[in-house]
Design a protein around this motif. Structure first.
Motif, mmCIF file in Angstrom:
data_model
loop_
_atom_site.group_PDB
_atom_site.id
_atom_site.type_symbol
_atom_site.label_atom_id
_atom_site.label_comp_id
_atom_site.label_asym_id
_atom_site.label_seq_id
_atom_site.Cartn_x
_atom_site.Cartn_y
_atom_site.Cartn_z
ATOM 1 N N GLY A 164 0.794 -1.224 0.000
ATOM 2 C CA GLY A 164 0.000 0.000 0.000
ATOM 3 C C GLY A 164 0.821 1.266 0.000
ATOM 4 N N TRP A 165 2.049 1.190 0.503
ATOM 5 C CA TRP A 165 2.907 2.381 0.514
ATOM 6 C C TRP A 165 3.263 2.840 -0.893
ATOM 7 C CZ3 TRP A 165 3.164 4.977 4.837
ATOM 8 C CH2 TRP A 165 3.038 4.312 6.052
ATOM 9 N N LEU A 166 3.099 1.962 -1.883
ATOM 10 C CA LEU A 166 3.419 2.307 -3.271
ATOM 11 C C LEU A 166 2.222 2.877 -4.019
ATOM 12 C CD1 LEU A 166 5.437 -0.925 -4.189
ATOM 13 C CD2 LEU A 166 6.329 1.272 -3.359
ATOM 14 N N SER A 167 1.059 2.865 -3.400
ATOM 15 C CA SER A 167 -0.176 3.271 -4.080
ATOM 16 C C SER A 167 -0.539 4.718 -3.748
ATOM 17 C CB SER A 167 -1.322 2.344 -3.672
ATOM 18 O OG SER A 167 -2.557 2.836 -4.156
ATOM 19 N N PRO A 168 -0.646 5.593 -4.755
ATOM 20 C CA PRO A 168 -1.092 6.972 -4.478
ATOM 21 C C PRO A 168 -2.512 7.027 -3.945
ATOM 22 C CG PRO A 168 -0.969 6.569 -6.846
ATOM 23 C CD PRO A 168 -0.343 5.388 -6.180
ATOM 24 N N ALA A 169 -3.316 5.994 -4.253
ATOM 25 C CA ALA A 169 -4.699 5.981 -3.770
ATOM 26 C C ALA A 169 -4.756 5.914 -2.247
ATOM 27 C CB ALA A 169 -5.445 4.796 -4.369
ATOM 28 N N GLN A 170 -3.797 5.224 -1.630
ATOM 29 C CA GLN A 170 -3.787 5.125 -0.172
ATOM 30 C C GLN A 170 -3.562 6.490 0.472
ATOM 31 O OE1 GLN A 170 -1.278 2.112 1.673
ATOM 32 N NE2 GLN A 170 -0.731 3.518 3.308
ATOM 33 N N TYR A 171 -2.650 7.283 -0.089
ATOM 34 C CA TYR A 171 -2.370 8.609 0.470
ATOM 35 C C TYR A 171 -3.548 9.559 0.246
ATOM 36 C CZ TYR A 171 2.316 6.657 0.504
ATOM 37 O OH TYR A 171 3.395 5.834 0.714
ATOM 38 N N ALA A 172 -4.205 9.416 -0.914
ATOM 39 C CA ALA A 172 -5.386 10.240 -1.178
ATOM 40 C C ALA A 172 -6.491 9.926 -0.174
ATOM 41 C CB ALA A 172 -5.880 9.999 -2.605
ATOM 42 N N VAL A 191 1.373 13.421 4.520
ATOM 43 C CA VAL A 191 0.592 12.823 3.425
ATOM 44 C C VAL A 191 0.488 13.790 2.248
ATOM 45 C CG1 VAL A 191 -1.689 11.978 2.752
ATOM 46 C CG2 VAL A 191 -0.711 11.289 4.939
ATOM 47 N N LEU A 192 0.240 15.068 2.540
ATOM 48 C CA LEU A 192 0.128 16.063 1.479
ATOM 49 C C LEU A 192 1.449 16.251 0.746
ATOM 50 C CD1 LEU A 192 -2.119 18.801 3.143
ATOM 51 C CD2 LEU A 192 -2.767 17.054 1.485
ATOM 52 N N LEU A 193 2.551 16.211 1.482
ATOM 53 C CA LEU A 193 3.866 16.332 0.844
ATOM 54 C C LEU A 193 4.122 15.152 -0.086
ATOM 55 C CD1 LEU A 193 6.110 17.634 3.779
ATOM 56 C CD2 LEU A 193 5.403 18.889 1.722
ATOM 57 N N ILE A 194 3.733 13.960 0.340
ATOM 58 C CA ILE A 194 3.904 12.781 -0.509
ATOM 59 C C ILE A 194 3.063 12.920 -1.783
ATOM 60 C CG2 ILE A 194 3.461 10.299 -0.683
ATOM 61 C CD1 ILE A 194 4.136 10.123 2.312
ATOM 62 N N LEU A 195 1.813 13.371 -1.636
ATOM 63 C CA LEU A 195 0.955 13.558 -2.804
ATOM 64 C C LEU A 195 1.527 14.607 -3.753
ATOM 65 C CD1 LEU A 195 -2.577 13.460 -1.125
ATOM 66 C CD2 LEU A 195 -1.635 11.762 -2.709
#
Length: 215
Positions: A164-172, A191-195
């Motif tokens: 899940g750490w590789l999925s942008p959907a998880q951070y969204a 989370v916002l910085l990662i996005l």
């Protein structure tokens, strides 16, 4: 699809507690965002490449990244009605009290852009429209099982949590849970910085991948 998923998963989530219900709601809001941005942007870029629209843009005094950003913004705006309908129906059907925070105005575009940029990368990397039409609709179905997307983390096996750490959907989904349900914590900043980083990195990859005649 998100509405059907809310109805189906809601049957089981209600017996699993409030946390499970929240994950079902927010996960399907992101799923709606994915269907309306990722797959449609992929098909749009594949179409523009096939009919020569990208070659036309290359003759104009515009940068590749400008074309990418303009396309992402356009499809993001077109996605908002579907996202809103999913949120309103889901919160009513599941009985979840939604408390939007002002930061939601920042979170929604930051959640949409990496997903849309991923679709754009698929589109510019595909040789034909049909080739883009295969992976684009599959990703909104394949990404949710990776990590705590619409299922709480304590109900997932550890391998899926790591993937899940590789999925942008998880951070969204994490960002939307903070700003739609609460509470706002320092974790939201990370989370916002990662996005933001994902949006920039994938957007740059798309602009480099685009066919573009040099002046």
């Amino acid at each position: 699809v998100p509405i059907f998923s809310i109805v189906a998963l809601g049957v089981f989530a209600r017996d699993a507690g409030e946390t499970a219900v929240i994950y079902v709601l927010i996960g399907n809001v992101v799923l709606s965002l994915m269907f309306e941005t990722l797959s449609k942007v992929a098909n749009n870029f594949a179409f523009m490449r096939a009919v020569g629209t990208l070659n036309y843009f290359a003759t104009l005094p515009v940068q590749r990244l400008t074309v990418v950003l303009a396309t992402l913004i356009a499809f993001f705006l077109l996605a908002l009605p579907a996202v809103l309908v999913t949120l309103i129906f889901g919160s009513w059907y599941l009985g979840v009290s939604v408390r939007p925070h002002p930061l939601l105005l920042l979170v929604i575009p930051l959640s949409a852009f990496p997903l849309a940029a991923l679709g754009a990368f698929i589109g510019v990397s595909s040789r034909t429209i049909e080739e883009a039409g295969t992976p684009a609709p599959m990703l909104p179905i394949g990404l949710p099982p990776l990590g705590p997307f619409n299922i709480p983390p304590d109900r997932l096996p550890e391998p899926l949590l790591w993937l899940g750490w590789l999925s942008p959907a998880q951070y969204a989904a994490a960002a939307l849970r903070h700003t739609l349900i609460g509470p706002i914590t320092p974790k939201l900043v990370a989370v916002l910085l990662i996005l933001l980083v994902l949006s920039l990195c994938i957007g740059l990859l798309v602009s480099r991948r685009m066919d573009w005649r040099q002046a």
